[in-house]
Motif scaffolding. Structure first.
Motif, mmCIF file in Angstrom:
data_model
loop_
_atom_site.group_PDB
_atom_site.id
_atom_site.type_symbol
_atom_site.label_atom_id
_atom_site.label_comp_id
_atom_site.label_asym_id
_atom_site.label_seq_id
_atom_site.Cartn_x
_atom_site.Cartn_y
_atom_site.Cartn_z
ATOM 1 N N LEU A 99 28.966 29.268 40.228
ATOM 2 C CA LEU A 99 30.056 29.432 41.304
ATOM 3 C C LEU A 99 29.678 30.705 42.139
ATOM 4 C CD1 LEU A 99 33.495 28.309 40.015
ATOM 5 C CD2 LEU A 99 31.944 27.108 41.613
ATOM 6 N N LYS A 100 29.615 30.719 43.424
ATOM 7 C CA LYS A 100 29.283 31.812 44.153
ATOM 8 C C LYS A 100 30.598 32.739 44.611
ATOM 9 C CE LYS A 100 24.731 31.046 44.261
ATOM 10 N NZ LYS A 100 23.932 31.801 43.707
ATOM 11 N N TYR A 101 30.881 33.772 44.021
ATOM 12 C CA TYR A 101 32.036 34.713 44.435
ATOM 13 C C TYR A 101 31.460 35.886 43.998
ATOM 14 C CZ TYR A 101 33.459 33.707 39.757
ATOM 15 O OH TYR A 101 33.644 33.781 38.381
ATOM 16 N N SER A 102 32.349 36.942 44.359
ATOM 17 C CA SER A 102 32.157 38.329 43.768
ATOM 18 C C SER A 102 32.596 38.523 42.434
ATOM 19 C CB SER A 102 32.939 39.355 44.706
ATOM 20 O OG SER A 102 32.407 39.415 46.003
ATOM 21 N N ARG A 103 31.544 38.578 41.465
ATOM 22 C CA ARG A 103 31.929 38.631 39.997
ATOM 23 C C ARG A 103 32.689 39.760 39.614
ATOM 24 N NH1 ARG A 103 30.738 33.793 38.146
ATOM 25 N NH2 ARG A 103 29.020 32.791 39.264
ATOM 26 N N SER A 104 32.830 40.652 40.292
ATOM 27 C CA SER A 104 33.778 41.877 39.752
ATOM 28 C C SER A 104 35.389 41.652 40.203
ATOM 29 C CB SER A 104 33.348 43.358 40.490
ATOM 30 O OG SER A 104 33.561 43.138 42.031
ATOM 31 N N LEU A 105 35.522 40.584 40.818
ATOM 32 C CA LEU A 105 36.806 40.116 41.156
ATOM 33 C C LEU A 105 37.237 39.048 40.152
ATOM 34 C CD1 LEU A 105 36.563 40.034 45.202
ATOM 35 C CD2 LEU A 105 37.547 41.835 43.771
ATOM 36 N N LEU A 106 36.419 38.726 39.323
ATOM 37 C CA LEU A 106 36.784 37.400 38.435
ATOM 38 C C LEU A 106 38.308 37.695 37.886
ATOM 39 C CD1 LEU A 106 36.314 35.263 36.825
ATOM 40 C CD2 LEU A 106 35.113 36.312 34.963
ATOM 41 N N LYS A 107 38.650 39.027 37.620
ATOM 42 C CA LYS A 107 40.038 39.100 37.013
ATOM 43 C C LYS A 107 40.891 38.635 38.044
ATOM 44 C CE LYS A 107 41.521 43.385 36.584
ATOM 45 N NZ LYS A 107 41.523 44.635 36.165
ATOM 46 N N CYS A 108 40.827 39.149 39.011
ATOM 47 C CA CYS A 108 41.635 38.535 40.355
ATOM 48 C C CYS A 108 41.861 37.145 40.325
ATOM 49 C CB CYS A 108 41.143 39.164 41.760
ATOM 50 S SG CYS A 108 41.036 41.092 41.981
ATOM 51 N N TYR A 109 40.904 36.414 40.436
ATOM 52 C CA TYR A 109 40.589 34.949 40.352
ATOM 53 C C TYR A 109 41.428 34.435 39.258
ATOM 54 C CZ TYR A 109 37.115 34.668 44.297
ATOM 55 O OH TYR A 109 36.658 34.638 45.556
ATOM 56 N N LEU A 110 41.250 34.902 38.112
ATOM 57 C CA LEU A 110 41.885 34.324 36.833
ATOM 58 C C LEU A 110 43.314 34.372 36.734
ATOM 59 C CD1 LEU A 110 39.216 35.416 34.223
ATOM 60 C CD2 LEU A 110 39.685 33.134 34.970
ATOM 61 N N VAL A 111 43.641 35.723 37.555
ATOM 62 C CA VAL A 111 45.011 35.923 37.499
ATOM 63 C C VAL A 111 45.712 35.057 38.627
ATOM 64 C CG1 VAL A 111 46.984 37.711 37.962
ATOM 65 C CG2 VAL A 111 45.054 38.278 36.674
ATOM 66 N N PHE A 112 45.111 34.795 39.590
ATOM 67 C CA PHE A 112 45.577 33.982 40.713
ATOM 68 C C PHE A 112 45.909 32.734 40.203
ATOM 69 C CE2 PHE A 112 44.717 30.629 43.989
ATOM 70 C CZ PHE A 112 45.822 31.032 44.770
ATOM 71 N N TYR A 113 44.691 31.894 39.307
ATOM 72 C CA TYR A 113 45.144 30.680 38.738
ATOM 73 C C TYR A 113 45.943 30.619 37.803
ATOM 74 C CZ TYR A 113 42.284 28.489 42.245
ATOM 75 O OH TYR A 113 41.723 28.215 43.325
ATOM 76 N N ALA A 114 45.966 31.640 36.931
ATOM 77 C CA ALA A 114 47.074 31.799 35.810
ATOM 78 C C ALA A 114 48.555 31.945 36.336
ATOM 79 C CB ALA A 114 46.850 33.067 34.969
ATOM 80 N N ALA A 115 48.415 32.689 37.290
ATOM 81 C CA ALA A 115 49.921 32.684 38.106
ATOM 82 C C ALA A 115 50.458 31.229 38.652
ATOM 83 C CB ALA A 115 49.835 33.916 39.189
ATOM 84 N N THR A 116 49.482 30.407 39.044
ATOM 85 C CA THR A 116 49.568 29.326 39.905
ATOM 86 C C THR A 116 50.236 28.449 38.461
ATOM 87 O OG1 THR A 116 47.901 29.487 41.650
ATOM 88 C CG2 THR A 116 48.628 27.346 40.785
ATOM 89 N N CYS A 117 49.808 28.409 37.452
ATOM 90 C CA CYS A 117 50.227 27.653 36.382
ATOM 91 C C CYS A 117 51.307 28.022 35.914
ATOM 92 C CB CYS A 117 49.302 27.829 35.112
ATOM 93 S SG CYS A 117 47.835 27.264 34.984
ATOM 94 N N ALA A 118 51.708 29.350 36.001
ATOM 95 C CA ALA A 118 53.066 29.808 35.957
ATOM 96 C C ALA A 118 54.103 29.339 36.945
ATOM 97 C CB ALA A 118 53.036 31.345 35.863
ATOM 98 N N ILE A 119 53.606 29.314 38.057
ATOM 99 C CA ILE A 119 54.649 28.758 39.187
ATOM 100 C C ILE A 119 54.955 27.276 38.832
ATOM 101 C CG2 ILE A 119 54.720 27.920 41.698
ATOM 102 C CD1 ILE A 119 52.705 30.181 42.204
ATOM 103 N N GLY A 120 54.066 26.444 38.436
ATOM 104 C CA GLY A 120 54.758 25.306 38.017
ATOM 105 C C GLY A 120 55.854 25.333 36.945
ATOM 106 N N ILE A 121 55.707 26.228 36.009
ATOM 107 C CA ILE A 121 56.581 26.257 34.793
ATOM 108 C C ILE A 121 57.722 26.694 35.430
ATOM 109 C CG2 ILE A 121 56.941 27.265 32.548
ATOM 110 C CD1 ILE A 121 53.963 26.793 32.109
ATOM 111 N N GLY A 122 57.682 28.029 36.092
ATOM 112 C CA GLY A 122 58.900 28.692 36.522
ATOM 113 C C GLY A 122 59.791 27.880 37.590
#
Length: 263
Positions: free
Chosen positions: A82-105
């Motif tokens: 995948l093409k994206y800024s690798r240094s921002l991987l943590k931001c991407y992972l937190v975004f989708y982890a938070a998306t999971c948490a939105i469904g539960i919350g």
């Protein structure tokens, strides 16, 4: 004056404009009178119980966030090309982890809508907002700036929910910080898309994401109207489905960018 100097000056003016608008937005909200929680907020139009689940459609339509969040995490972890800024991987992972948490919350909140349960709906939403905002800053303006602002923005989002909850609990509720966290990026992101270009992300997908989210908020406002019109589900449930499409579109954007590079 050389081209590089002119480009540097133009970039400075753009960044200065972004920061100026952000500062004006913060001052405008903080100088406004406190915004208490509407006592009728929890009184959604569709309160039917089905198969033993209260507020059935509002609960069930929260679950697509969980599904999309898992898809996003798996895509990031297993699609190394995948093409994206690798240094921002943590931001991407937190975004989708938070998306999971939105469904539960969100599902938890809608089972029994109160201010206490609403905290667990709003908390992951603010984390997702701030993580996404960090991504946009990092991909369009500066990776270093996106990384530096990531944690402060996340903390600001969490504080905005905590501030609302405790002020509400002690009888003088104030939604201003939460409104700032949710809506200021909606003004700043379009400016960033117009002023800057990303090495990887295709802006048309970000515009689509913003459009779908705004459309979802409209259905949230039309909760009762849509329920009376369709007699199937209220506008709030429809808002859930549309809002869950936003992170899904982001996955498509990442994959499309990768496919275009391959071609």
């Amino acid at each position: 004056m050389g081209k590089s100097t002119r480009d540097g000056h133009q970039r400075f003016r753009k960044i200065f404009t972004i920061y100026s608008v952000a500062l004006i937005g913060v001052l405008f909200v903080l100088l406004a009178p406190p915004i208490p929680q509407d006592p009728e907020y929890h009184n959604f139009s569709d309160q039917r119980t089905m198969i033993g689940i209260p507020h059935f459609w509002n609960v069930v339509t929260s679950l697509p966030f969980l599904v999309v969040g898992i898809i996003g995490l798996l895509t990031l972890l297993h699609r190394k090309s995948l093409k994206y800024s690798r240094s921002l991987l943590k931001c991407y992972l937190v975004f989708y982890a938070a998306t999971c948490a939105i469904g539960i919350g969100s599902a938890y909140y809608h089972l029994h809508p109160t201010n206490e349960t609403l905290v667990w709906d709003r908390l992951p939403m603010t984390v997702a907002f701030m993580a996404f905002f960090s991504i946009i800053i990092g991909e369009y303006i500066s990776e270093k700036t996106g990384k530096r602002l990531f944690l402060p923005l996340i903390i600001a989002g969490i504080i905005s929910v905590a501030y609302w909850y405790f002020t509400e609990k002690y009888g003088h509720g104030d939604l201003r910080p939460y409104a700032l966290v949710q809506y200021l990026p909606l003004f700043l992101i379009p400016m960033i898309l117009v002023m800057f270009r990303s090495r990887f992300l295709r802006s048309k997908y970000i515009w689509i994401m913003l459009g779908v989210y705004v459309f979802a908020k409209v259905f949230e406002i039309w909760d009762g109207y849509m329920y009376n019109l369709t007699v199937f589900m209220g506008g709030h449930s429809i808002k859930h489905v549309l809002a869950a499409l936003v992170p899904l579109i982001f996955i498509v954007a990442l994959k499309k960018q990768n496919d275009n590079e391959a071609n």
